[in-house]
Design a protein around this motif. Structure first.
Motif, PDB file in Angstrom:
ATOM      1  N   PHE A  35       0.975  -1.252   0.055  1.00  0.00           N
ATOM      2  CA  PHE A  35      -0.053  -0.054  -0.062  1.00  0.00           C
ATOM      3  C   PHE A  35       0.842   1.274  -0.016  1.00  0.00           C
ATOM      4  CE2 PHE A  35       0.560  -1.726   4.205  1.00  0.00           C
ATOM      5  CZ  PHE A  35       1.015  -0.608   5.145  1.00  0.00           C
ATOM      6  N   PRO A  36       0.275   2.413  -0.491  1.00  0.00           N
ATOM      7  CA  PRO A  36       1.411   3.543  -0.956  1.00  0.00           C
ATOM      8  C   PRO A  36       1.001   4.590   0.339  1.00  0.00           C
ATOM      9  CG  PRO A  36      -0.582   3.868  -1.977  1.00  0.00           C
ATOM     10  CD  PRO A  36      -0.718   2.402  -1.456  1.00  0.00           C
ATOM     11  N   VAL A  37       2.206   5.453   0.716  1.00  0.00           N
ATOM     12  CA  VAL A  37       1.991   6.469   1.503  1.00  0.00           C
ATOM     13  C   VAL A  37       1.101   7.655   0.714  1.00  0.00           C
ATOM     14  CG1 VAL A  37       3.040   8.433   2.442  1.00  0.00           C
ATOM     15  CG2 VAL A  37       4.105   5.977   2.697  1.00  0.00           C
ATOM     16  N   MET A  38       1.400   7.595  -0.292  1.00  0.00           N
ATOM     17  CA  MET A  38       0.568   8.877  -1.176  1.00  0.00           C
ATOM     18  C   MET A  38      -0.314   8.196  -2.307  1.00  0.00           C
ATOM     19  SD  MET A  38       1.997  11.653  -0.318  1.00  0.00           S
ATOM     20  CE  MET A  38       1.624  13.077  -1.266  1.00  0.00           C
ATOM     21  N   LEU A  39      -1.733   8.475  -2.052  1.00  0.00           N
ATOM     22  CA  LEU A  39      -2.640   7.781  -2.721  1.00  0.00           C
ATOM     23  C   LEU A  39      -3.294   8.809  -3.680  1.00  0.00           C
ATOM     24  CD1 LEU A  39      -4.326   5.305  -3.178  1.00  0.00           C
ATOM     25  CD2 LEU A  39      -6.049   6.175  -1.414  1.00  0.00           C
ATOM     26  N   ASP A  40      -3.366   8.402  -4.865  1.00  0.00           N
ATOM     27  CA  ASP A  40      -3.755   9.408  -5.791  1.00  0.00           C
ATOM     28  C   ASP A  40      -5.186   8.569  -6.450  1.00  0.00           C
ATOM     29  OD1 ASP A  40      -4.706  11.089  -8.046  1.00  0.00           O
ATOM     30  OD2 ASP A  40      -2.689  11.100  -9.177  1.00  0.00           O
ATOM     31  N   MET A  41      -6.405   9.217  -6.411  1.00  0.00           N
ATOM     32  CA  MET A  41      -7.481   8.776  -6.670  1.00  0.00           C
ATOM     33  C   MET A  41      -8.235   9.211  -7.860  1.00  0.00           C
ATOM     34  SD  MET A  41      -8.473   6.476  -4.585  1.00  0.00           S
ATOM     35  CE  MET A  41     -10.384   6.271  -4.944  1.00  0.00           C
ATOM     36  N   PHE A  42      -7.525  10.127  -8.882  1.00  0.00           N
ATOM     37  CA  PHE A  42      -7.604  10.875  -9.949  1.00  0.00           C
ATOM     38  C   PHE A  42      -8.362   9.930 -11.256  1.00  0.00           C
ATOM     39  CE2 PHE A  42      -6.817  12.813 -14.074  1.00  0.00           C
ATOM     40  CZ  PHE A  42      -7.433  14.093 -13.940  1.00  0.00           C
ATOM     41  N   GLU A  43      -7.583   8.830 -11.356  1.00  0.00           N
ATOM     42  CA  GLU A  43      -7.913   8.098 -12.585  1.00  0.00           C
ATOM     43  C   GLU A  43      -9.179   7.324 -12.364  1.00  0.00           C
ATOM     44  OE1 GLU A  43      -6.511   7.882 -15.495  1.00  0.00           O
ATOM     45  OE2 GLU A  43      -4.936   9.313 -14.905  1.00  0.00           O
ATOM     46  N   MET A  44      -9.727   7.127 -11.109  1.00  0.00           N
ATOM     47  CA  MET A  44     -10.783   6.621 -10.794  1.00  0.00           C
ATOM     48  C   MET A  44     -12.190   7.431 -10.573  1.00  0.00           C
ATOM     49  SD  MET A  44      -9.737   3.926  -7.691  1.00  0.00           S
ATOM     50  CE  MET A  44     -11.150   3.101  -7.731  1.00  0.00           C
ATOM     51  N   CYS A  45     -12.035   8.642 -11.106  1.00  0.00           N
ATOM     52  CA  CYS A  45     -13.016   9.635 -11.176  1.00  0.00           C
ATOM     53  C   CYS A  45     -13.592   9.889 -12.368  1.00  0.00           C
ATOM     54  CB  CYS A  45     -12.525  10.886 -10.344  1.00  0.00           C
ATOM     55  SG  CYS A  45     -12.008  10.949  -8.833  1.00  0.00           S
TER      56      CYS A  45
END
Length: 203
Positions: A35-45
């Motif tokens: 699991f990452p420290v920084m999570l980016d949810m952009f592509e799931m939007c």
């Protein structure tokens, strides 16, 4: 299916326990799941939400680029050091809003930072020990083992991904990535002759 709204905080639950129908027993899933420290949810939007997220994401990118440029002037430093500086800046008191003005509690960037982890230690689904790991500041975390609290490094937290008898991440809590109001490149821009002239004209 795409996400149309992102909350300020996200809780992710790992599937660590399941029932084996053939044997009629509960079992623990020991698989190593990074699991990452920084999570980016952009592509799931969805596209509409992505368009709303872009302005704040652009500000983050400009700040990151400035930090990298600053770090590159110091021998031996680079992007890693720059991002660490950015992480530490988040702990300041003055940050830009991380939510949309018309939707308090939302995320206006799609960026998240890991804030807490709940782990289960042991191979059995019917026994074991739960421990909480909470981010304190920068790369420093606190391990909360019953009434014993001790500091640990972020690298130790990332080793909680499973794969054996050691602590296995069960719940992940992500909070909003915050953009400091006191960003260095903003001060540099304000100090340029053009900015000074503009300030004189508008004052």
């Amino acid at each position: 299916m795409a996400i149309t709204r992102l909350p300020g905080y996200i809780t992710i639950q790992m599937v660590r326990f399941h029932f084996k129908q053939k044997e009629a027993v509960n079992a623990k899933v020991l698989k190593d799941v990074k699991f990452p420290v920084m999570l980016d949810m952009f592509e799931m939007c969805g596209k509409e939400l992505q368009d709303k997220l872009r302005p704040r994401r652009t500000e983050f990118k400009e700040y990151e680029d400035w930090l990298v440029d600053q770090a590159s002037t110091v021998k031996g430093k680079g992007k890693t050091e720059a991002l660490r500086a950015e992480r530490e800046a988040q702990d300041g008191d003055e940050n830009e809003d991380w939510f949309f003005s018309d939707d308090v509690g939302s995320s206006n960037s799609g960026y998240y930072v890991l804030q807490a982890v709940l782990t289960h230690k042991g191979r059995s689904s019917n026994s074991g020990h739960y421990v909480g790991w909470v981010r304190q500041k920068g790369d420093t975390w606190l391990k909360c083992d019953d009434d014993e609290v001790s500091p640990v490094h972020e690298e130790d937290v990332l080793k909680l991904s499973g794969g054996g008898d050691w602590h296995t991440a069960y719940l992940l809590v992500y909070g909003p990535r915050k953009l400091s109001k006191n960003r260095g490149q903003k001060k540099a821009d304000d100090a340029t002759p053009a900015a000074a002239t503009e300030n004189m004209e508008t004052s």
